[in-house]
Design a protein around this motif. Structure first.
Motif, PDB file in Angstrom:
ATOM      1  N   GLY A 198      44.741  15.331 -28.834  1.00  0.00           N
ATOM      2  CA  GLY A 198      43.927  15.315 -30.041  1.00  0.00           C
ATOM      3  C   GLY A 198      44.338  14.198 -30.991  1.00  0.00           C
ATOM      4  N   MET A 199      45.654  13.979 -31.144  1.00  0.00           N
ATOM      5  CA  MET A 199      46.110  12.912 -32.041  1.00  0.00           C
ATOM      6  C   MET A 199      45.715  11.538 -31.510  1.00  0.00           C
ATOM      7  N   VAL A 200      45.741  11.371 -30.186  1.00  0.00           N
ATOM      8  CA  VAL A 200      45.330  10.091 -29.608  1.00  0.00           C
ATOM      9  C   VAL A 200      43.838   9.871 -29.793  1.00  0.00           C
ATOM     10  N   ARG A 201      43.047  10.914 -29.517  1.00  0.00           N
ATOM     11  CA  ARG A 201      41.595  10.776 -29.627  1.00  0.00           C
ATOM     12  C   ARG A 201      41.142  10.565 -31.072  1.00  0.00           C
TER      13      ARG A 201
END
Length: 288
Positions: A51-54
Motif C-alpha cells: 500500500g505504501m508503494v502504491r
C-alpha cells in the motif's frame, strides 16, 4: 538485593512446573497455529508495504513539507474572528442543529426497525435477514457520500446535512440497537411470559426497560460524534460552520480558520462533558 519468594508463590510455581511436566501438550502452541499466526502477520506487513508503494508514501516528502506546516501555524496566530463572531456563532448553532436533528431522526426510524432485525423480537428469519442487510447497505455508504447525494436532491444547505447524518446513522444505530435487543437479559422477559403475558407484553415490560438506557447512551454518543461530522459535511455545501471553514482555508485567512477551529474544539469538549454526565446518569457509573 532480590525480594524473598513467599511460600505460597513457591508452591504455585512448583505446581505449575508439575502441570507442565504432566501435560506438555497443553502448554505447547501447535505448529499449525504458529504457522498460521506467522502467515497472518507476514500478510499484514506485506499489504502495508504494498500500500505504501502504491500510494507513493514518502517520509522524505513529509519531512520536507514540515517547514510549510510551520508557516501555516505561524499564520494562524493570533486567532481572530475578523469581526464576524456573530456570523460564526450562528453557523456553529446551525451545525449543532444539523447534528441534533440528524441523530434524532436516525434514532426514531432505527428504533422500530431494530426489533425486526433482533432474533428475540422477530422470529421470522427472512424479516431478520432483510432488516440486517438493509442496515449494512445503508451504513456502508459514507456520510460524506450521503451529503453529496442529498445536496443534489434537495439543494445546498443544512437540510441536506441533516438528511445525510440521518441516513448514515440509521444503519449504524439500527445495527447497535438490534444487538442491544438481542443481548438483553432474558429473565425479565421469561417472568412476563410466565405471568401469562403475550409476546407484545414481553417486549413492552420485559425487554424495553432493560435496553432503553443502553439505547439512549448510544444516541448521546452519536450526537457527540455527529457534531464533528456536521462540520465535515458542511465543507461540501451541507450548511453549518464547515462551509465558512473551507472558504477561509481557500483564501488563506488562517487566523479566522484558527478561531473557527477553537470554537469547534470548545463546543465538542462541552458536548463531550455534558454527554458523559448524561450517560453516567442513565446507565450508571459502572458502565464507564
Amino acid at each position: 538485593m532480590s525480594r524473598p519468594v513467599s511460600p505460597l508463590r513457591q508452591a504455585a510455581l512448583a505446581d505449575l512446573d508439575g502441570l507442565r511436566h504432566r501435560h506438555p501438550d497443553a502448554f505447547r502452541t501447535p505448529l499449525r497455529q504458529r504457522l498460521a499466526l506467522t502467515g497472518i502477520l507476514a500478510a499484514i506487513v506485506g499489504l502495508a508495504v504494498f500500500g505504501m508503494v502504491r500510494l507513493d508514501f514518502s517520509l522524505w516528502r513529509i519531512l520536507a513539507g514540515l517547514h510549510r506546516l510551520g508557516e501555516f501555524g505561524v499564520m494562524m496566530l493570533p486567532p481572530s474572528a475578523g469581526g464576524q463572531f456573530a456570523l460564526f456563532l450562528k453557523a456553529l448553532g446551525e451545525t449543532l442543529a444539523i447534528a441534533f436533528l440528524g441523530t434524532l431522526t436516525a434514532a426514531l426510524f432505527a428504533f422500530p426497525v431494530a426489533f425486526l432485525a433482533a432474533r428475540n423480537a422477530a422470529p421470522n428469519p427472512f424479516v431478520r435477514f432483510t432488516a440486517k442487510r438493509g442496515f449494512d447497505v445503508i451504513r456502508s455508504v459514507d456520510m460524506l457520500i450521503w451529503a453529496l447525494i442529498w445536496i443534489n436532491v434537495v439543494g445546498l444547505g443544512p437540510f441536506a446535512g441533516a438528511l445525510a447524518i440521518a441516513c448514515s446513522d440509521f444503519g449504524a444505530l439500527g445495527k447497535l440497537f438490534a444487538e442491544a435487543i438481542e443481548t438483553a437479559d432474558r429473565k425479565p422477559q421469561e417472568g412476563v411470559t410466565a405471568a401469562g403475558g403475550s409476546a407484545l407484553h414481553r417486549l413492552r415490560f420485559g425487554l424495553l426497560p432493560g435496553v432503553l438506557p443502553v439505547l439512549a447512551s448510544q444516541v448521546l454518543y452519536f450526537f457527540e460524534s455527529n457534531t464533528r461530522s456536521a462540520t465535515i459535511i458542511g465543507i461540501v455545501g451541507a450548511g453549518g460552520i464547515g462551509q465558512y471553514l473551507t472558504e477561509l482555508i481557500r483564501v488563506l485567512e488562517l487566523r479566522q480558520v484558527a478561531f473557527l477551529v477553537l470554537m469547534i474544539l470548545a463546543t465538542v469538549a462541552a458536548i463531550d462533558w455534558v454527554s458523559g454526565r448524561l450517560r453516567r446518569a442513565i446507565i450508571g457509573p459502572a458502565a464507564h
